[in-house]
Design a protein around this motif. Sequence first.
Motif, PDB file in Angstrom:
ATOM      1  N   SER A 137       0.844  -1.184   0.000  1.00 55.71           N
ATOM      2  CA  SER A 137       0.000   0.000   0.000  1.00 55.71           C
ATOM      3  C   SER A 137       0.889   1.247   0.000  1.00 55.71           C
ATOM      4  O   SER A 137       1.809   1.363   0.812  1.00 55.71           O
ATOM      5  CB  SER A 137      -0.906  -0.028   1.241  1.00 55.71           C
ATOM      6  N   LEU A 138       0.590   2.168  -0.915  1.00 55.87           N
ATOM      7  CA  LEU A 138       1.455   3.344  -1.112  1.00 55.87           C
ATOM      8  C   LEU A 138       0.927   4.545  -0.334  1.00 55.87           C
ATOM      9  O   LEU A 138      -0.230   4.956  -0.530  1.00 55.87           O
ATOM     10  CB  LEU A 138       1.528   3.695  -2.601  1.00 55.87           C
ATOM     11  N   HIS A 139       1.777   5.105   0.533  1.00 50.69           N
ATOM     12  CA  HIS A 139       1.386   6.273   1.332  1.00 50.69           C
ATOM     13  C   HIS A 139       2.490   7.311   1.401  1.00 50.69           C
ATOM     14  O   HIS A 139       2.498   8.149   2.301  1.00 50.69           O
ATOM     15  CB  HIS A 139       0.955   5.818   2.728  1.00 50.69           C
ATOM     16  N   ALA A 151      -6.883   1.566  -6.768  1.00 50.23           N
ATOM     17  CA  ALA A 151      -6.349   2.930  -6.695  1.00 50.23           C
ATOM     18  C   ALA A 151      -7.470   3.951  -6.584  1.00 50.23           C
ATOM     19  O   ALA A 151      -8.559   3.777  -7.138  1.00 50.23           O
ATOM     20  CB  ALA A 151      -5.508   3.232  -7.931  1.00 50.23           C
ATOM     21  N   SER A 188      -2.445   7.317  -2.572  1.00 49.71           N
ATOM     22  CA  SER A 188      -1.611   8.496  -2.350  1.00 49.71           C
ATOM     23  C   SER A 188      -1.627   9.439  -3.548  1.00 49.71           C
ATOM     24  O   SER A 188      -2.350  10.430  -3.543  1.00 49.71           O
ATOM     25  CB  SER A 188      -0.200   8.090  -1.964  1.00 49.71           C
ATOM     26  N   ILE A 241       3.266   5.540  -9.411  1.00 48.20           N
ATOM     27  CA  ILE A 241       3.441   4.325 -10.219  1.00 48.20           C
ATOM     28  C   ILE A 241       3.590   4.699 -11.694  1.00 48.20           C
ATOM     29  O   ILE A 241       3.119   5.750 -12.138  1.00 48.20           O
ATOM     30  CB  ILE A 241       2.257   3.352 -10.057  1.00 48.20           C
ATOM     31  N   ASN A 276      -3.110   1.989  -4.032  1.00 47.56           N
ATOM     32  CA  ASN A 276      -2.561   3.352  -4.107  1.00 47.56           C
ATOM     33  C   ASN A 276      -3.654   4.373  -3.811  1.00 47.56           C
ATOM     34  O   ASN A 276      -4.525   4.619  -4.642  1.00 47.56           O
ATOM     35  CB  ASN A 276      -1.962   3.608  -5.497  1.00 47.56           C
ATOM     36  N   TYR A 279      -4.830  -4.303  -8.697  1.00 50.50           N
ATOM     37  CA  TYR A 279      -4.442  -2.927  -8.350  1.00 50.50           C
ATOM     38  C   TYR A 279      -5.707  -2.194  -7.939  1.00 50.50           C
ATOM     39  O   TYR A 279      -6.696  -2.179  -8.683  1.00 50.50           O
ATOM     40  CB  TYR A 279      -3.797  -2.245  -9.560  1.00 50.50           C
TER      41      TYR A 279
END
Length: 318
Positions: free
Chosen positions: A205-207, A260, A236, A241, A234, A258
Amino acid sequence: MKIVVLDGHTLNPGDISWDGFKKLGEFTCYDRTAATDTVARIGDAEAAITNKTVLDAAVINACPNLRYIGVLATGYNVVDIAAAKAKGIVVTNIPTYGTSAVSQFAFALLLEICHHVGYHAETVRDGRWTASPDFCYWDFPLIELADKTMGIIGFGRIGQAVGRIANAFGMKVLAYDEYPNKALENDMVRYAQLDELLASSDVISLHAPLFDSTKGMINSGSIAKMKQGAILINTSRGPLIVEKDVAEALNSGRLAAYGADVASVEPISADNPLLTAKNCIITPHIAWAPKEARARLMAIAVDNLAAFQSGTPKNTVS
Ligand code: NAD
């Protein structure tokens, strides 16, 4: 003080109040502002308030009275901070309003990937369960999160909140952050180097914020280091990406899914390869938008401007 809100509609489509700002000066609010109108609309105002309207160096240099830019968001990549700094303009953001809402949303995306609740409910409404020879059916692999590993890139406020939720689901957390805080480690949470996180996580998980250093950090090279069938989330910023690389990995099965809430260009372009990629769920940048979070954001935005006016700016990013 003249105060101009350039794109107020998404923060306040009518269900909360601008009164706090109105008390601080001569107030004008536009629902949205095209890039070609930004300079004219700021005009001779001292304070510009933006959510996603870009204030680049050209805009900043063309607005001689500007002394304050208030960003109505956590991520402040829409403002050229160096240009603002060079002109002595104070830029503020809203650091904390959305921690609960965004972390909850990261799990909304993840749980949708794990269970496809919306899809299966639709099939029931369409009569498929009624006609089913069995007492149940499912059309996707269903995924249990307990005992899996959640890799969190950017272990700040939202990343840590996601970590607490992951722990509540019985997931172990690997965290990667430029500034690790070892005090946050425990039996279920530890820091790792990025390569270890990529190789060991079932869900990533992107933060991290969008900086030059984080742009495109998830690309074909980093995907090649991930577990076969990893899930990527994602909430964020889209440009973290390389969308083409993620789309290819989804279509080849290298990535299982994915989820998002963001895209590299927003609103999303019709030719974004993720729109046709397999196992891809994209929502229209709504993680921040529960009314509770927007009301909190409004109160902090007003407080930020009031603090600037009284000579003690807070939540400054420049
Ligand atoms: P934060 O500042 O508390 O946390 C960000 C963390 O990322 C920090 O710990 C920082 O050290 C770390 N970091 C910085 N550079 C890094 C790098 N190169 N590699 C790894 N880690 C790095 O911010 P937050 O409140 O947790 O918000 C995180 C991001 O979430 C925001 O920047 C914003 O882009 C996004 N956001 C999205 C929504 C939405 O509606 N989808 C809403 C709010 C915030």
